[in-house]
Scaffold this active site. Structure first.
Site, mmCIF file in Angstrom:
data_model
loop_
_atom_site.group_PDB
_atom_site.id
_atom_site.type_symbol
_atom_site.label_atom_id
_atom_site.label_comp_id
_atom_site.label_asym_id
_atom_site.label_seq_id
_atom_site.Cartn_x
_atom_site.Cartn_y
_atom_site.Cartn_z
ATOM 1 N N GLY A 223 0.792 -1.232 0.000
ATOM 2 C CA GLY A 223 0.000 0.000 0.000
ATOM 3 C C GLY A 223 0.819 1.274 0.000
ATOM 4 N N GLU A 438 -0.843 -36.299 1.686
ATOM 5 C CA GLU A 438 -1.419 -35.125 2.354
ATOM 6 C C GLU A 438 -1.793 -35.442 3.799
ATOM 7 O OE1 GLU A 438 -1.086 -32.309 1.110
ATOM 8 O OE2 GLU A 438 -0.546 -32.993 -0.894
HETATM 9 P P1 ADP Z 1 2.752 -0.884 -3.337
HETATM 10 O O1 ADP Z 1 2.825 0.451 -3.956
HETATM 11 O O2 ADP Z 1 3.221 -0.910 -1.920
HETATM 12 O O3 ADP Z 1 3.385 -1.973 -4.130
HETATM 13 P P2 ADP Z 1 -0.022 -0.466 -3.744
HETATM 14 O O4 ADP Z 1 -0.190 0.770 -2.968
HETATM 15 O O5 ADP Z 1 0.057 -0.322 -5.202
HETATM 16 O O6 ADP Z 1 1.221 -1.291 -3.233
HETATM 17 O O7 ADP Z 1 -1.201 -1.454 -3.352
HETATM 18 C C1 ADP Z 1 -1.874 -2.210 -4.303
HETATM 19 C C2 ADP Z 1 -3.305 -2.431 -3.904
HETATM 20 O O8 ADP Z 1 -3.396 -3.271 -2.752
HETATM 21 C C3 ADP Z 1 -4.016 -1.161 -3.503
HETATM 22 O O9 ADP Z 1 -4.547 -0.519 -4.605
HETATM 23 C C4 ADP Z 1 -5.076 -1.643 -2.554
HETATM 24 O O10 ADP Z 1 -6.206 -2.079 -3.253
HETATM 25 C C5 ADP Z 1 -4.451 -2.846 -1.908
HETATM 26 N N1 ADP Z 1 -3.868 -2.515 -0.602
HETATM 27 C C6 ADP Z 1 -2.588 -2.613 -0.255
HETATM 28 N N2 ADP Z 1 -2.408 -2.259 1.034
HETATM 29 C C7 ADP Z 1 -3.607 -1.903 1.501
HETATM 30 C C8 ADP Z 1 -4.081 -1.436 2.764
HETATM 31 N N3 ADP Z 1 -3.243 -1.257 3.803
HETATM 32 N N4 ADP Z 1 -5.383 -1.172 2.891
HETATM 33 C C9 ADP Z 1 -6.226 -1.347 1.855
HETATM 34 N N5 ADP Z 1 -5.855 -1.780 0.652
HETATM 35 C C10 ADP Z 1 -4.562 -2.072 0.452
HETATM 36 ZN ZN ZN Z 2 3.710 -32.563 0.353
#
Ligand code: ADP
Ligand code: ZN
Ligand code: MG
Length: 620
Positions: A223, A438
């Site tokens: 995020g 499994e």
């Molecule tokens: P990063 O830039 O750290 O690689 P992003 O900000 O692009 O990650 O996150 C990708 C998606 O994951 C976001 O658009 C959101 O939908 C989801 N996401 C990631 N972290 C969160 C969070 N803390 N709360 C809500 N959604 C999140």
């Molecule tokens: Zn196995």
């Protein structure tokens, strides 16, 4: 293999800069046409001056036009009119002669006149020879540079001052901190920046300068980009978002120009936020033997611009990366990105919060968020968002209008192990081996108190290649893992193979993933966690990029490396022996549970534990 797409090239673009060119030529022709002498279209006979004088004297000429060096005259012989042309002479008597001569005209006189040679006006000349070609060349240059620019993926070509950094107006960002679940520490740190952008005076009065830059650091999908947008949404100030890779251009110096341009635009719009995503694209250490001139120049420009900024002006620079260790130290020193905001993978509570945020946007029944959160240890926010979306898609496929817990569970499995492979048919013998394999994992896990209880076992083949798998769910989350915990995990991983050996009397390729994981764990115990008697607390491996897979490199002599292998082998052998022992002593449980699995394809954790407890405590 994906089928090769037919080469879909863009249709060749019309070279529309020929348009002004043609227009220009047309104008020149038209102007020339206007300037041409008036006597056109008639048959003109060329003759000599003597004949002209003769004809005048003969009294048959009706009109004479002297135009520059030419004399045009018309002779009327009866009804026939002929126009002649001749060169003019320095003949002072010509006028007298024309006045005295007879003519077939009604009044008996020749009409004669001299036209003033029409010189192009100086203004027209100037337009024609200087302005018009100038305009043409400008048009051509504009077109060429534009198409070049397009080919080079944006950026300015030759023309300074427009780098194409996207400007987001206040209203265009609706993301707020409420959209970012968990990550409370990061939010707190960023809230201060938002406050500063709202009320810079409050900080200026006391003489405090806020950090110029904050670096968001963490694994992919936690995020970082999201929270940066949330800062802009909260602060309601212009937000300049650009990705580090956009600075890296084809020509040396262009990236630097882009940086300069970005900071100039931001300075004009202060207070505002500049966000550089994936800054490692330009911020890599400058120490590599094979330098990259363009990248280094861009980085240098960035460093200079950050120094040149007045912190009180209200320009805050945010940057995000998942490779903080690769960044140049100069970027991280105070006065630049001196604040570091850590975005970690969410813990149990964080995962619940993220699932809830994303469940808000889909229609759902009462779902067991806690269960899903526990089944997704180690997942990033992006993966959780994906799981919720997969569940919604599954509900649609099933023709329902609400997401259920079962949808979520299935999509967790889809994300972890791939979709169910319906067409795959296993022979009865193979199904039996997979069932025991499994069940072996599950039993070893269940019999070791420190391993997570079994959540579910299935023998439905998955697209990832897994023929079946055992899902373990941690009841809580452990921050610390003891040597015993890790050893038990290795034993659980060897449980599948142990069951094949002890009960089916065979070994199969089904254990390859178990082998990989067990080896990695055992290796980490020896080289990084100091859990072998022999090497005590000596660090034998270093982690290269903690957030991206965590590759390691050995930090010891070749002799030691060989010895590490022996230590690792010993650990695995011990764990394997333990698993085999557990399975042989509880073969009755194995047979019953595997039989159940073979029949139903899936066994839940509760059903499995019921079988285990029935055998362990027959009295109950
Ligand atoms: P990063 O830039 O750290 O690689 P992003 O900000 O692009 O990650 O996150 C990708 C998606 O994951 C976001 O658009 C959101 O939908 C989801 N996401 C990631 N972290 C969160 C969070 N803390 N709360 C809500 N959604 C999140
Ligand atoms: Zn196995
Ligand atoms: Mg990102």
């Amino acid at each position: 293999m994906e089928q090769q797409k037919p080469n879909q090239q863009e249709p060749p673009k019309r070279d529309n800069y020929y348009m002004p060119l043609l227009g220009g030529l047309l104008i020149v022709l038209l102007i020339n046409g206007l300037l041409m002498p008036g006597l056109r279209g008639k048959q003109i006979v060329t003759t000599d001056y003597g004949t002209f004088v003769e004809k005048v004297d003969s009294g048959l000429v009706t009109g004479v036009v002297i135009e520059g060096d030419n004399i045009f005259f018309t002779e009327k012989n009866g009804e026939r009119e002929t126009t002649f042309q001749t060169g003019s002479m320095d003949d002072p008597e010509l006028v007298d002669r024309l006045l005295q001569a007879k003519s077939p005209n009604e009044d008996g006189h020749i009409r004669f006149l001299r036209t003033v040679p029409r010189e192009n006006s100086p203004l027209l000349d100037f337009l024609l020879w200087w302005v018009l070609p100038g305009l043409l060349f400008y048009a051509i240059w504009r077109q060429t540079s534009k198409s070049l620019q397009a080919r080079m993926g944006g950026g300015s070509f030759l023309s300074p001052g427009n780098s194409g950094a996207k400007i987001y107006a206040d209203s265009s960002i609706k993301t707020t901190f409420a959209d970012v679940a968990g990550q409370d520490e990061a939010k707190d740190a960023l809230r201060e920046i938002v406050d500063f952008l709202h009320k810079p005076d409050k900080y200026a009065r006391i003489g405090a300068t806020l950090p110029k830059g904050a670096l968001l650091v963490g694994p992919p999908g936690t995020g970082k980009t999201l929270i940066a947008r949330a800062v802009a949404g909260e602060a309601k100030v212009p937000f300049f978002a650009i990705s580090g890779s956009e600075f890296v251009q084809m020509f040396v110096g262009m990236g630097a120009a882009k940086v300069r341009d970005l900071f100039k635009q931001a300075g004009d719009k202060a207070p505002c936020i500049i966000f550089i995503d994936e800054i490692d694209a330009i911020g890599k250490k400058r120490d590599t033997a094979m330098g990259n001139d363009e990248r280094e120049q861009t980085l240098n420009q960035l460093l200079t611009e950050m120094d040149g900024f007045d912190g009180r002006k209200g320009v805050v620079i945010l940057a995000a990366t998942n490779r903080p260790e690769s960044l140049d130290k100069a970027l991280l020193r105070p006065g630049r990105f001196d604040r570091r905001i850590q975005m970690e993978l969410p813990d149990l509570e964080g995962r619940k919060a993220i699932l809830n945020v994303h469940l808000k946007t889909v229609q759902h029944e009462q779902v067991d968020v806690d269960l899903v959160a526990r089944a997704t240890a180690g997942s990033s926010g992006a993966e959780l968002a994906n799981i919720v979306n997969e569940a919604a898609l599954r509900a649609v496929r099933a023709g329902r209008d609400r997401v259920t817990t079962a949808d979520l569970e299935e999509s967790v499995e889809t994300v972890i192990a791939g979709a169910q492979k319906k067409g795959k048919v296993l022979s009865e013998e193979e199904r039996k081996i997979v069932s025991y394999h499994e069940t072996g994992h599950a039993l070893v896990a269940a019999l070791q108190t420190h391993s997570a209880p079994v959540h579910k076992i299935t023998i439905v083949p998955r697209t990832s290649g897994a023929l079946g798998y055992t899902m373990q769910v941690d009841s809580g989350e452990q921050a610390l893992l003891s040597r015993e915990d890790l050893f038990n995990r290795i034993a659980t991983l060897t449980g599948g193979r142990a069951a094949e050996e002890a009960i089916c009397h065979t070994v199969t390729t089904g254990a390859s993933n178990d082998i990989e994981q067990a080896t990695r764990l055992a290796r980490a115990m020896v080289t990084r966690y100091g859990m072998s008697a022999k090497y005590d607390m000596m660090g034998l491996e270093t982690v290269n990029n903690a957030y991206l897979g965590g590759d390691t490199s050995l930090a010891c002599s070749a002799d030691t490396a060989a010895d590490i292998d022996r230590e690792v082998l010993q650990l695995i052998q011990e764990a394997h022996a333990k698993a085999r022992e557990l399975i042989t002593t509880h073969a009755d449980i194995m047979h019953e549970a595997a039989g159940f699995l073979l029949e139903k394809e899936t066994i839940t954790g509760d059903e499995f534990m019921a079988i285990v407890n029935k055998h362990l405590h027959p009295g109950n």
